[in-house]
Design an enzyme around this catalytic site. Structure first.
Site, PDB file in Angstrom:
ATOM      1  N   THR A 117     -20.592  -2.673  41.832  1.00  0.00           N
ATOM      2  CA  THR A 117     -21.882  -2.662  40.323  1.00  0.00           C
ATOM      3  C   THR A 117     -22.535  -3.664  41.214  1.00  0.00           C
ATOM      4  O   THR A 117     -22.155  -4.836  41.890  1.00  0.00           O
ATOM      5  CB  THR A 117     -21.299  -3.052  39.762  1.00  0.00           C
ATOM      6  N   TYR A 141     -16.436  -8.935  34.701  1.00  0.00           N
ATOM      7  CA  TYR A 141     -16.835  -7.864  35.482  1.00  0.00           C
ATOM      8  C   TYR A 141     -16.446  -7.863  36.758  1.00  0.00           C
ATOM      9  O   TYR A 141     -16.251  -7.139  37.120  1.00  0.00           O
ATOM     10  CB  TYR A 141     -17.249  -7.258  34.449  1.00  0.00           C
TER      11      TYR A 141
HETATM   12  N1  UFG Z   1     -30.491  -6.567  26.469  1.00  0.00           N
HETATM   13  C1  UFG Z   1     -31.363  -7.003  25.186  1.00  0.00           C
HETATM   14  N2  UFG Z   1     -30.754  -6.429  23.797  1.00  0.00           N
HETATM   15  C2  UFG Z   1     -29.934  -5.294  24.086  1.00  0.00           C
HETATM   16  C3  UFG Z   1     -28.434  -5.203  25.065  1.00  0.00           C
HETATM   17  C4  UFG Z   1     -29.049  -5.562  26.376  1.00  0.00           C
HETATM   18  O1  UFG Z   1     -31.254  -7.941  25.187  1.00  0.00           O
HETATM   19  O2  UFG Z   1     -28.641  -4.621  23.279  1.00  0.00           O
HETATM   20  C5  UFG Z   1     -30.769  -6.906  27.138  1.00  0.00           C
HETATM   21  C6  UFG Z   1     -29.755  -7.902  27.802  1.00  0.00           C
HETATM   22  O3  UFG Z   1     -29.078  -9.238  27.810  1.00  0.00           O
HETATM   23  C7  UFG Z   1     -29.687  -7.904  29.234  1.00  0.00           C
HETATM   24  C8  UFG Z   1     -30.931  -6.470  29.618  1.00  0.00           C
HETATM   25  O4  UFG Z   1     -30.771  -6.460  28.384  1.00  0.00           O
HETATM   26  O5  UFG Z   1     -30.785  -8.411  29.990  1.00  0.00           O
HETATM   27  C9  UFG Z   1     -30.594  -5.160  30.182  1.00  0.00           C
HETATM   28  O6  UFG Z   1     -28.395  -5.666  29.850  1.00  0.00           O
HETATM   29  P1  UFG Z   1     -27.207  -4.057  29.530  1.00  0.00           P
HETATM   30  O7  UFG Z   1     -26.486  -4.911  28.985  1.00  0.00           O
HETATM   31  O8  UFG Z   1     -27.556  -3.041  29.319  1.00  0.00           O
HETATM   32  O9  UFG Z   1     -26.623  -4.370  31.570  1.00  0.00           O
HETATM   33  P2  UFG Z   1     -26.338  -5.201  32.285  1.00  0.00           P
HETATM   34  O10 UFG Z   1     -27.602  -6.014  33.068  1.00  0.00           O
HETATM   35  O11 UFG Z   1     -25.840  -6.548  31.277  1.00  0.00           O
HETATM   36  O12 UFG Z   1     -25.387  -4.833  32.374  1.00  0.00           O
HETATM   37  C10 UFG Z   1     -25.425  -3.430  33.106  1.00  0.00           C
HETATM   38  C11 UFG Z   1     -24.110  -2.510  33.632  1.00  0.00           C
HETATM   39  C12 UFG Z   1     -23.138  -3.317  35.224  1.00  0.00           C
HETATM   40  C13 UFG Z   1     -24.201  -3.617  35.959  1.00  0.00           C
HETATM   41  C14 UFG Z   1     -25.516  -4.377  35.769  1.00  0.00           C
HETATM   42  C15 UFG Z   1     -26.105  -4.744  36.384  1.00  0.00           C
HETATM   43  O13 UFG Z   1     -23.434  -2.429  32.756  1.00  0.00           O
HETATM   44  O14 UFG Z   1     -22.170  -2.212  35.441  1.00  0.00           O
HETATM   45  O15 UFG Z   1     -26.267  -3.430  34.315  1.00  0.00           O
HETATM   46  O16 UFG Z   1     -27.214  -4.791  36.972  1.00  0.00           O
HETATM   47  F1  UFG Z   1     -23.560  -4.557  36.713  1.00  0.00           F
END
Ligand code: UFG
Length: 328
Positions: A117, A141
């Site tokens: 990741t 994670y």
């Molecule tokens: N976000 C919001 N509102 C939501 C959901 C997400 O504002 O309801 C924002 C988060 O704060 C973040 C962005 O959207 O800034 C992306 O969030 P995600 O939860 O979609 O994904 P993450 O970036 O946290 O994590 C994902 C994968 C990981 C990976 C990572 C790499 O789950 O496995 O991307 O960038 F490592």
């Protein structure tokens, strides 16, 4: 000669199963169905319900099915959940992965593809993160996955065993032919949540933080289409079979979209102006994480075919609509 796909009933794993079947490979899926769905594993793949950390079970599968390569997808993947339950993440993502790798070595498996990741990088401050960027994960994670990269590297030094670790950026979209998609219950990922808001399955969407050091103050992410990601694994399998050495590659398109930009695309594609609320920052979120994908293109010959955020959102919407209508 068969490929074992752990987590093949899950979102990304099920797309890998499709890619393998499309290429005429024999596929065995091992999944405990904790978050995956039996119906996501399409024929003629063989499905076995069980725990990838169970060394006796995995040894038996390797022997009985003539497994020659393993693609390991099964994992817990929610960053905030990992902060609340670090030991659960270290057990499932790290300790059980160690068992799987031990089973692979004992069973004579030489080719292993690992779902790593972009969370291994943490807060880099770089616009495009290369694989040699110092690793400083900011969540359990990310650390749970990074430790597996280390286990793989040490194992490959000690045994006749080679691996490709693919560091995924933000995976989204669905099989363009509509055969699979993201069915995860209680999903937290941005595009999934946004399409659910557009379809009225949620009251709206919260944006977590608008005060980041980014152009519009919301986090930047590199959204990669899931079938393109599965193709990178197929390239990795070919590479290992052709004698390629251990390799760690980013999988992303090399372009960042802000949370607000993604929300705008979902609104435009769906035609629904769903409510959006601004909330505080979510723990464990780096401000910006975008791939430098030079290596995956050069070393594996990966050629993305679905680099189009509107098409990715359209696929996610179509899949969500069908889930909603209980067509699946
Ligand atoms: N976000 C919001 N509102 C939501 C959901 C997400 O504002 O309801 C924002 C988060 O704060 C973040 C962005 O959207 O800034 C992306 O969030 P995600 O939860 O979609 O994904 P993450 O970036 O946290 O994590 C994902 C994968 C990981 C990976 C990572 C790499 O789950 O496995 O991307 O960038 F490592």
């Amino acid at each position: 000669m068969a490929v074992l796909v752990t987590g093949g009933a899950g979102y990304i794993g099920s797309h890998m199963v499709l890619a393998l079947l499309d290429a005429g490979e024999t596929v065995v899926v091992l999944d405990n169905l904790s978050t995956g769905f039996r119906s996501a594993v399409l024929a003629p793949a063989t499905f076995i319900q069980g725990d990838f950390g169970d060394e006796t079970l995995v040894r038996t599968i390797i022997e009985q099915h003539g497994i020659t390569a393993i693609a390991h997808f099964a994992a817990k993947i929610v960053v905030p959940e990992s902060i609340a339950d670090p030991l659960g993440y270290y057990l499932n993502n790290t300790a059980k992965a160690r068992n799987l790798i031990a089973s692979a070595v004992a069973g004579g498996i030489k080719h292993f593809i690992f779902s790593s990741t972009a969370a291994v990088y943490g807060e880099t401050g770089a616009t495009a993160v290369g694989e040699d960027t110092p690793l400083a994960p900011v969540s359990p994670y990310g650390r749970s996955k990074l430790m597996v990269e280390w286990i793989l590297a040490d194992t490959a030094k000690a045994h006749d065993f080679r691996f490709v670790a693919l560091r995924y950026f933000n995976v989204a979209g669905a099989d363009p032919a509509g055969r699979s998609g993201q069915s995860t219950r209680d999903a937290t990922h941005l595009i999934k949540v946004a399409v659910q808001a557009a379809l009225g399955r949620r009251p709206g969407l919260s944006i977590f933080g608008t005060d980041y050091d980014t152009p519009d103050g919301t986090c930047l992410r590199d959204y990669i289409q899931v079938s393109d990601l599965a193709d990178a694994h197929m390239d990795a399998l070919r590479y290992l079979r052709d004698g390629g050495d251990n390799l760690t590659c980013n999988c992303g398109y090399g372009r960042g979209y802000s949370v607000r930009a993604v929300v705008d695309v979902v609104k435009a594609v769906s035609g629904v102006d769903f409510p959006v609320t601004v909330m505080g920052r979510r723990p464990g979120d780096p401000a910006a994480i975008v791939a430098d994908n030079t290596r995956v293109k050069a070393a594996l010959g990966w050629t993305p075919r679905h680099d189009d955020i509107a098409a990715i959102v359209t696929q996610a919407l179509d899949w969500e609509r069908r889930l909603h209508n209980r067509e699946l």
